[in-house]
Each structure stands twice: as C-alpha cells, then as structure tokens.
Design an enzyme around this catalytic site. Sequence first.
Site, PDB file in Angstrom:
ATOM      1  N   ARG A 101       0.827  -1.215   0.000  1.00 36.19           N
ATOM      2  CA  ARG A 101       0.000   0.000   0.000  1.00 36.19           C
ATOM      3  C   ARG A 101       0.862   1.266   0.000  1.00 36.19           C
ATOM      4  O   ARG A 101       0.531   2.244  -0.677  1.00 36.19           O
ATOM      5  CB  ARG A 101      -0.930  -0.013   1.212  1.00 36.19           C
ATOM      6  CG  ARG A 101      -1.995  -1.094   1.147  1.00 36.19           C
ATOM      7  CD  ARG A 101      -2.993  -0.974   2.265  1.00 36.19           C
ATOM      8  NE  ARG A 101      -3.772   0.257   2.148  1.00 36.19           N
ATOM      9  CZ  ARG A 101      -4.639   0.677   3.066  1.00 36.19           C
ATOM     10  NH1 ARG A 101      -4.860  -0.039   4.149  1.00 36.19           N
ATOM     11  NH2 ARG A 101      -5.301   1.807   2.891  1.00 36.19           N
ATOM     12  N   ASP A 139      -3.914   8.503   3.045  1.00 36.51           N
ATOM     13  CA  ASP A 139      -2.820   9.150   2.320  1.00 36.51           C
ATOM     14  C   ASP A 139      -2.824  10.638   2.689  1.00 36.51           C
ATOM     15  O   ASP A 139      -3.578  11.063   3.556  1.00 36.51           O
ATOM     16  CB  ASP A 139      -2.986   8.960   0.802  1.00 36.51           C
ATOM     17  CG  ASP A 139      -4.380   9.388   0.323  1.00 36.51           C
ATOM     18  OD1 ASP A 139      -4.777  10.527   0.604  1.00 36.51           O
ATOM     19  OD2 ASP A 139      -5.075   8.578  -0.319  1.00 36.51           O
ATOM     20  N   HIS A 154      -9.426   8.711  10.591  1.00 42.96           N
ATOM     21  CA  HIS A 154      -8.505   7.620  10.908  1.00 42.96           C
ATOM     22  C   HIS A 154      -7.116   8.239  10.996  1.00 42.96           C
ATOM     23  O   HIS A 154      -6.320   8.144  10.059  1.00 42.96           O
ATOM     24  CB  HIS A 154      -8.558   6.527   9.844  1.00 42.96           C
ATOM     25  CG  HIS A 154      -9.951   6.060   9.542  1.00 42.96           C
ATOM     26  ND1 HIS A 154     -10.309   5.449   8.364  1.00 42.96           N
ATOM     27  CD2 HIS A 154     -11.086   6.121  10.284  1.00 42.96           C
ATOM     28  CE1 HIS A 154     -11.602   5.156   8.384  1.00 42.96           C
ATOM     29  NE2 HIS A 154     -12.088   5.560   9.540  1.00 42.96           N
ATOM     30  N   CYS A 163       6.448   3.276  16.840  1.00 40.67           N
ATOM     31  CA  CYS A 163       7.214   2.230  17.523  1.00 40.67           C
ATOM     32  C   CYS A 163       6.344   1.549  18.573  1.00 40.67           C
ATOM     33  O   CYS A 163       5.701   2.210  19.388  1.00 40.67           O
ATOM     34  CB  CYS A 163       8.461   2.812  18.172  1.00 40.67           C
ATOM     35  SG  CYS A 163       9.433   1.569  19.069  1.00 40.67           S
ATOM     36  N   CYS A 209      16.620   1.882  21.261  1.00 42.07           N
ATOM     37  CA  CYS A 209      15.265   1.336  21.287  1.00 42.07           C
ATOM     38  C   CYS A 209      15.173   0.078  20.413  1.00 42.07           C
ATOM     39  O   CYS A 209      15.023  -1.029  20.923  1.00 42.07           O
ATOM     40  CB  CYS A 209      14.235   2.379  20.821  1.00 42.07           C
ATOM     41  SG  CYS A 209      12.535   1.749  20.891  1.00 42.07           S
ATOM     42  N   GLY A 246     -17.100   9.754  -2.751  1.00 41.10           N
ATOM     43  CA  GLY A 246     -16.244   8.582  -2.929  1.00 41.10           C
ATOM     44  C   GLY A 246     -16.137   7.690  -1.720  1.00 41.10           C
ATOM     45  O   GLY A 246     -15.095   7.092  -1.488  1.00 41.10           O
ATOM     46  N   THR A 247     -17.220   7.577  -0.940  1.00 43.45           N
ATOM     47  CA  THR A 247     -17.194   6.687   0.213  1.00 43.45           C
ATOM     48  C   THR A 247     -18.330   5.680   0.124  1.00 43.45           C
ATOM     49  O   THR A 247     -19.441   6.020  -0.292  1.00 43.45           O
ATOM     50  CB  THR A 247     -17.254   7.459   1.552  1.00 43.45           C
ATOM     51  OG1 THR A 247     -17.430   6.529   2.629  1.00 43.45           O
ATOM     52  CG2 THR A 247     -18.374   8.481   1.574  1.00 43.45           C
ATOM     53  N   ASN A 272     -20.671   9.486  -6.180  1.00 39.24           N
ATOM     54  CA  ASN A 272     -20.134   8.134  -6.126  1.00 39.24           C
ATOM     55  C   ASN A 272     -20.337   7.432  -7.465  1.00 39.24           C
ATOM     56  O   ASN A 272     -21.221   7.805  -8.239  1.00 39.24           O
ATOM     57  CB  ASN A 272     -20.819   7.333  -5.005  1.00 39.24           C
ATOM     58  CG  ASN A 272     -19.912   6.268  -4.417  1.00 39.24           C
ATOM     59  OD1 ASN A 272     -19.400   5.424  -5.137  1.00 39.24           O
ATOM     60  ND2 ASN A 272     -19.707   6.302  -3.102  1.00 39.24           N
TER      61      ASN A 272
END
Length: 306
Positions: A101, A139, A154, A163, A209, A246-247, A272
């Site tokens: 991705r 993105d 998100h 990490c 680490c 576009g969802t 859409n």
Amino acid sequence: TMLLKSRAVFSLGLRMCSTHVTTGPVIEPGSPSSDMSEFRKAFAKAKNIAIITGAGVSAESGVPTFRGEHEKWRKWHSQDLASPEAFSRNPSRVWEFYHYRRELVLDKKPSAVHLAIAECEARLKKQGRSVVVITQCQDDLHRQAGSKHVLKIHAGSLLETRCMSCGQVTVNKQSPICAALKSKGAPGANVPDAEIPVDKLPRCEERDCHGLLRPNVVFFGETLDSHILTNVEKEMEICDLCLVVGTSSIVYPAAMFGPRVAARGVPVAEFNMNTTPKTEYFMYHFQGPCGTTLPLALAPHESEEL
C-alpha cells in the site's frame, strides 16, 4: 444530542449490511435528485460546507479502494490484515500488505477531486465562507493539493510509523521501508508469504530502542482519536451543506455522518460511482467518476464575487 455519545471508546468498524441510521431521528427514505442546477443553488447559499471523502477520492489518483476487484490482497480482505490481532499474530504478512500500500501511494499526485476541493476552500475563504474536509483516507493527497482545513478520522498516515516499544511516530517515505521488504508484498492470490523474521522488519531508529515499528494508521477495532471526533461533531452540527464523496458508507462511524446531517434538514449530496446503503437518505446523488462530477459542483457560482 451528541453525534458520538462515547467518543473516547468509538472504534473503527464495518457494518456491511446496515442500511439505516443507528442513532438520532428517523429519516424517511426518499429518492435523491441528480439535478446539478438545484444543487448549485444550495451551494451558492451555503456558508459552512462539510466535505466527507473516502477511498473513491484516492482512487481518482490511482490508489486502489479495496472494494470490488481490489477487495482482496492475496486471499485476505483488508480488515483481516488491518487489525491489532493480525499484526501480533503475523507482523511479516501485515507489513507486506502495508509495504504494498505504501509503494502504491508514494508516487501518487492529487487528482482533479483533491484540487477542486482545495481550490474551493481557498476561494470561499476570501468570501467569509468555510470548507472543511473530513476524510477517511490514509494518504496525504488532500494536503498535497492545498487543503488547509482537514480532519482525518482515521488519524495517522500510510507514510508514518509508530514504535511498539517507545511510541515514537515518524514520517517515513523510504522505498522500500526496510531491505527485507524489497520486492515483497505482491497482491496475487497465489503469492506465498515472505515470512520475514521479526528482527528484519522495520525497527525503531531512536537511540537504544530498536523496537518493532507498525504502520501509524488506525486498525479495525482500535479506538479513534476522541479530539478529532469532537471536532468532526462540531462541524457536523454547524454545516449548512454536506457533500459525501467517494465513500462506500459502510465503515463506521463515518457512514453515519451524512445521514445525521440530513436528519437536521440540511442538504446532503452524494458523489459516487454507485449508490450506497445511505443514498436514499440524501437530497442529491450524482453518479459517475467524482473527478468529473465534483469539479462542476464546486466551480465558482455566478453569484460569487470573483
């Protein structure tokens, strides 16, 4: 009523068969209009415009949507891989998926949709009007296009790592992200897992680490950022026009934002390739590539002082 009653514990999830709003007033389903001239009248009057974007917007830039023909990577759906359990069980496979991705988005440029939204925001700001982008995309194409007011539901990005040991978040655009992932991640159904040893997967470069890195994205089942959701809630309450672009309207909580705005009597327009489980709740539906339909919808109106 609050849009999200328990924001702090709201997690990303799918409801593949849900066709009704789960909270708030009952909305009588109807048949949306595809009359662009009527939409443009609503657009001309709107002072606070909320634009909700999903994977279909990134698809205009050539990023697969993981729906339809791209629904599976090898033999798995994205939700089978994008989970804390999957990463714990098989970090090599999950990193192969995210490496694939990452490589897809590294060279992508903003599409006509991204540019139209960014141009509209800048133009309307000079008129004392606001445009906010509420995106599910992982993105950074909205910002690359020039959008300033972007809320990422998100939180995080495909091009960031976190990490597992020290929590450090880092922007990482290396290709490949580590030597062991070079030429890995092919999506074909018969491609075997690379089974990369965990110590060869991306590791933290902070001093002393060396913890295992994970993509800094929200996995399915993980808690969403309550601060961002609070801001989204405020935007949903003040907008006087909402675009859903576009969802697929099947990933929650984003799937309920548009219907919730429609329940206030505010015009909501869906852009859409197909109808969605929420289409019937919206005032407008414009079918086809949003790279074609959206720039027309957001172009300067004759009433604007240019």
